[in-house]
Design a protein around this motif. Sequence first.
Motif, PDB file in Angstrom:
ATOM      1  N   GLU A  43       7.229  34.050   3.398  1.00  0.00           N
ATOM      2  CA  GLU A  43       8.079  35.069   4.004  1.00  0.00           C
ATOM      3  C   GLU A  43       8.706  34.546   5.305  1.00  0.00           C
ATOM      4  OE1 GLU A  43       7.557  39.656   4.669  1.00  0.00           O
ATOM      5  OE2 GLU A  43       6.416  39.059   2.889  1.00  0.00           O
ATOM      6  N   GLN A  44       7.924  33.739   5.993  1.00  0.00           N
ATOM      7  CA  GLN A  44       8.409  33.148   7.251  1.00  0.00           C
ATOM      8  C   GLN A  44       9.585  32.188   7.001  1.00  0.00           C
ATOM      9  OE1 GLN A  44       5.196  31.240   9.244  1.00  0.00           O
ATOM     10  NE2 GLN A  44       5.968  31.718  11.286  1.00  0.00           N
ATOM     11  N   GLN A  45       9.469  31.381   5.961  1.00  0.00           N
ATOM     12  CA  GLN A  45      10.565  30.455   5.630  1.00  0.00           C
ATOM     13  C   GLN A  45      11.816  31.217   5.212  1.00  0.00           C
ATOM     14  OE1 GLN A  45       8.294  28.191   2.725  1.00  0.00           O
ATOM     15  NE2 GLN A  45       8.855  26.294   3.759  1.00  0.00           N
ATOM     16  N   TYR A  50      17.349  33.157   6.441  1.00  0.00           N
ATOM     17  CA  TYR A  50      18.312  34.259   6.520  1.00  0.00           C
ATOM     18  C   TYR A  50      18.407  34.855   7.927  1.00  0.00           C
ATOM     19  CZ  TYR A  50      19.305  34.528   1.490  1.00  0.00           C
ATOM     20  OH  TYR A  50      19.741  34.270   0.212  1.00  0.00           O
ATOM     21  N   ALA A  51      18.031  34.091   8.945  1.00  0.00           N
ATOM     22  CA  ALA A  51      18.005  34.602  10.324  1.00  0.00           C
ATOM     23  C   ALA A  51      19.335  35.259  10.732  1.00  0.00           C
ATOM     24  CB  ALA A  51      17.644  33.483  11.288  1.00  0.00           C
ATOM     25  N   VAL A  52      20.461  34.745  10.212  1.00  0.00           N
ATOM     26  CA  VAL A  52      21.765  35.335  10.575  1.00  0.00           C
ATOM     27  C   VAL A  52      21.894  36.783  10.105  1.00  0.00           C
ATOM     28  CG1 VAL A  52      23.116  33.196  10.663  1.00  0.00           C
ATOM     29  CG2 VAL A  52      22.847  34.384   8.481  1.00  0.00           C
ATOM     30  N   ALA A 129      19.833  20.874   5.622  1.00  0.00           N
ATOM     31  CA  ALA A 129      18.763  20.278   6.441  1.00  0.00           C
ATOM     32  C   ALA A 129      17.504  21.153   6.441  1.00  0.00           C
ATOM     33  CB  ALA A 129      19.268  20.071   7.871  1.00  0.00           C
ATOM     34  N   TYR A 130      17.663  22.442   6.135  1.00  0.00           N
ATOM     35  CA  TYR A 130      16.507  23.349   6.080  1.00  0.00           C
ATOM     36  C   TYR A 130      15.576  22.960   4.929  1.00  0.00           C
ATOM     37  CZ  TYR A 130      14.144  27.829   6.931  1.00  0.00           C
ATOM     38  OH  TYR A 130      13.223  28.793   7.267  1.00  0.00           O
TER      39      TYR A 130
END
Length: 139
Positions: A43-45, A50-52, A129-130
Amino acid sequence: MAERTLCIIKPDAVERNLTGAVLKMVQESGLKVVGIKMLQMSEQQAGGFYAVHKARPFFEDLCRFMCSGPIVVAVLEADNAVKRYRDLMGATNPANAAEGTIRKAYAQNIERNSVHGSDSLENAAIEIAYFFSNLELVG
Ligand code: IDP
């Protein structure tokens, strides 16, 4: 100009054994796969990826969905790859997706819409790069 973009085959499509069908559409459209792997995000990844979208009402559901099962991540290369792959994916909501697009063919609804694609060259570099190191990409 040759570009690279990130493609994700989302859990709804992997789960329905559509990985091959999606990759066939991608490759037949002239986009070349230069890196590929299967993984399941935490969930963290998913939140980081999707931080944006953090402020959007569907953010939590989206993260839960994206880590609910395995995904296939691939790097696609071609002239104008970002736009070409966005066009091939079709509209976010499959109800609005054009004939011949991946989402028209396979998406279940606006969330479970089978594929992700970077929306700009700048974001493509960040998203690639992620998931990938340079050693995992060919050509
Ligand atoms: P895109 O994937 O077509 O670029 P974005 O607006 O960037 O669309 O949204 C990212 C993802 O969030 C979508 O692909 C979809 O899975 C999910 N999403 C977008 N809008 C909604 C919504 O209104 N409800 C639920 N999920 C949504």
